[in-house]
Enzyme design. Structure first.
Site, short mmCIF file in Angstrom:
data_model
loop_
_atom_site.label_atom_id
_atom_site.label_comp_id
_atom_site.label_asym_id
_atom_site.label_seq_id
_atom_site.Cartn_x
_atom_site.Cartn_y
_atom_site.Cartn_z
CG ASN A 1 -65.06 16.63 -34.11
OD1 ASN A 1 -65.93 15.95 -34.66
ND2 ASN A 1 -64.67 17.80 -34.59
CG HIS B 1 -64.74 21.95 -36.10
ND1 HIS B 1 -63.92 21.91 -37.21
CD2 HIS B 1 -64.11 21.24 -35.14
CE1 HIS B 1 -62.84 21.19 -36.91
NE2 HIS B 1 -62.93 20.78 -35.67
CD GLU C 1 -62.45 19.87 -39.78
OE1 GLU C 1 -63.40 19.13 -39.46
OE2 GLU C 1 -61.28 19.68 -39.36
N GLY D 1 -55.26 18.51 -37.59
CA GLY D 1 -54.97 17.44 -38.54
C GLY D 1 -53.60 17.56 -39.20
P1 13P Z 1 -57.03 16.74 -34.84
O1 13P Z 1 -56.92 16.29 -33.41
O2 13P Z 1 -57.15 15.63 -35.81
O3 13P Z 1 -55.97 17.74 -35.18
O4 13P Z 1 -58.43 17.54 -34.95
C1 13P Z 1 -58.73 18.52 -34.04
C2 13P Z 1 -60.15 18.92 -34.22
O5 13P Z 1 -60.50 19.53 -35.20
C3 13P Z 1 -61.11 18.54 -33.18
O6 13P Z 1 -62.33 19.17 -33.37
#
Ligand code: 13P
Length: 253
Positions: free
Chosen positions: A9, A97, A99, A175
């Site tokens: 992603n 997601h 976010e 993240g």
């Molecule tokens: P990271 O691998 O950067 O933690 O992100 C995970 C994510 O949100 C994938 O959709």
């Protein structure tokens, strides 16, 4: 039994050229697509370029939108519908997601509308679920995730659910460099599978892939993939570096 799936992603990190360069780096390496299914989710602007590059190389890498409108068509400035994704070259879409849920306030009801429309339009749908840190600390993480799952899949019939992949992404692990331990992730994945089994029966539940997401890196993918109910990964940061993403895809080597 379930073929592993590793999906990158890319979020809102790369421009069109950088996205195309990244996919070309991925394509320059011989990957065993018989062993692992691979997918990437570029931003909307880069999607058709990336999809064309993949198609021209004739490799079976899946391309996903990172979001989709709940509407079929019309006066919805800024939105992108399922048909636009399909005709731009996507075969899949990520919905719900964290976010989208936390930054853009998408509700479980809205996510369910998107899921049903995407499935109706024959887009493979990656439905994301995951708890907040406070929910895990309060011990309600399983309850929370199963609630999101139930809401996300409301009205999704047995014949359509085959086109679903579930991604469990604990919000506190995204993240942050903090990964759920393989045991914590497995606990949740097993609970998700049990829920799917109760809802759709064991045969279908055993076919649905459940991905883990949240700080997946080359050095932790192997231990995660050893777990019975972890069928792959949804990778953010590490999917932006071709070398790391390739190592993750080749986790079994
Ligand atoms: P990271 O691998 O950067 O933690 O992100 C995970 C994510 O949100 C994938 O959709």
């Amino acid at each position: 039994m379930r073929k592993p799936l590793i999906f990158g992603n890319w979020k809102m990190n790369l421009d069109v050229k950088q996205s195309d360069d990244l996919v070309r780096s991925l394509l320059s390496v011989k990957l065993d697509y018989g062993m692992v299914d691979v997918g990437v989710a570029p931003d909307f602007c880069s999607l058709s370029t990336v999809a064309r590059t993949i198609r021209d190389m004739g490799v079976p890498i899946s391309v996903a939108g990172q979001n989709v409108s709940q509407h079929e068509k019309g006066a919805f400035t800024g939105d992108v519908n399922a048909d636009m994704l399909l005709t731009a070259g996507a075969d899949s879409v990520i919905i719900g997601h964290s976010e989208r849920r936390t930054v853009f306030g998408e509700s479980d009801e809205l996510i369910n509308e998107k899921v049903r429309l995407a499935l109706r339009c024959k887009l493979h749908t990656i439905l994301c679920v995951g708890e907040l840190l406070a929910e895990r600390e309060a011990g309600v993480h399983v309850e929370k995730v199963l609630y999101q799952l139930g809401m996300g899949l409301k009205g999704v019939s047995v014949d359509r659910v085959n086109n679903i992949v579930i991604a469990y992404e604990p919000v506190w692990a995204i993240g942050t460099g903090k990964t759920a331990t393989p045991a914590d992730a497995e606990e949740m994945h097993a609970a998700i599978r049990k829920f799917l089994s109760k809802t759709y029966g064991p045969v279908i539940a055993n076919k649905i892939r459940i991905l883990y997401g949240g700080s997946v890196k080359p050095d932790n993918i192997g231990a995660l993939m050893l777990r019975e109910n972890i069928d792959g990964a949804l990778v953010g940061g590490a999917s932006l570096v071709a070398e790391d993403f390739i190592k993750i895809i080749n986790y079994y080597k």
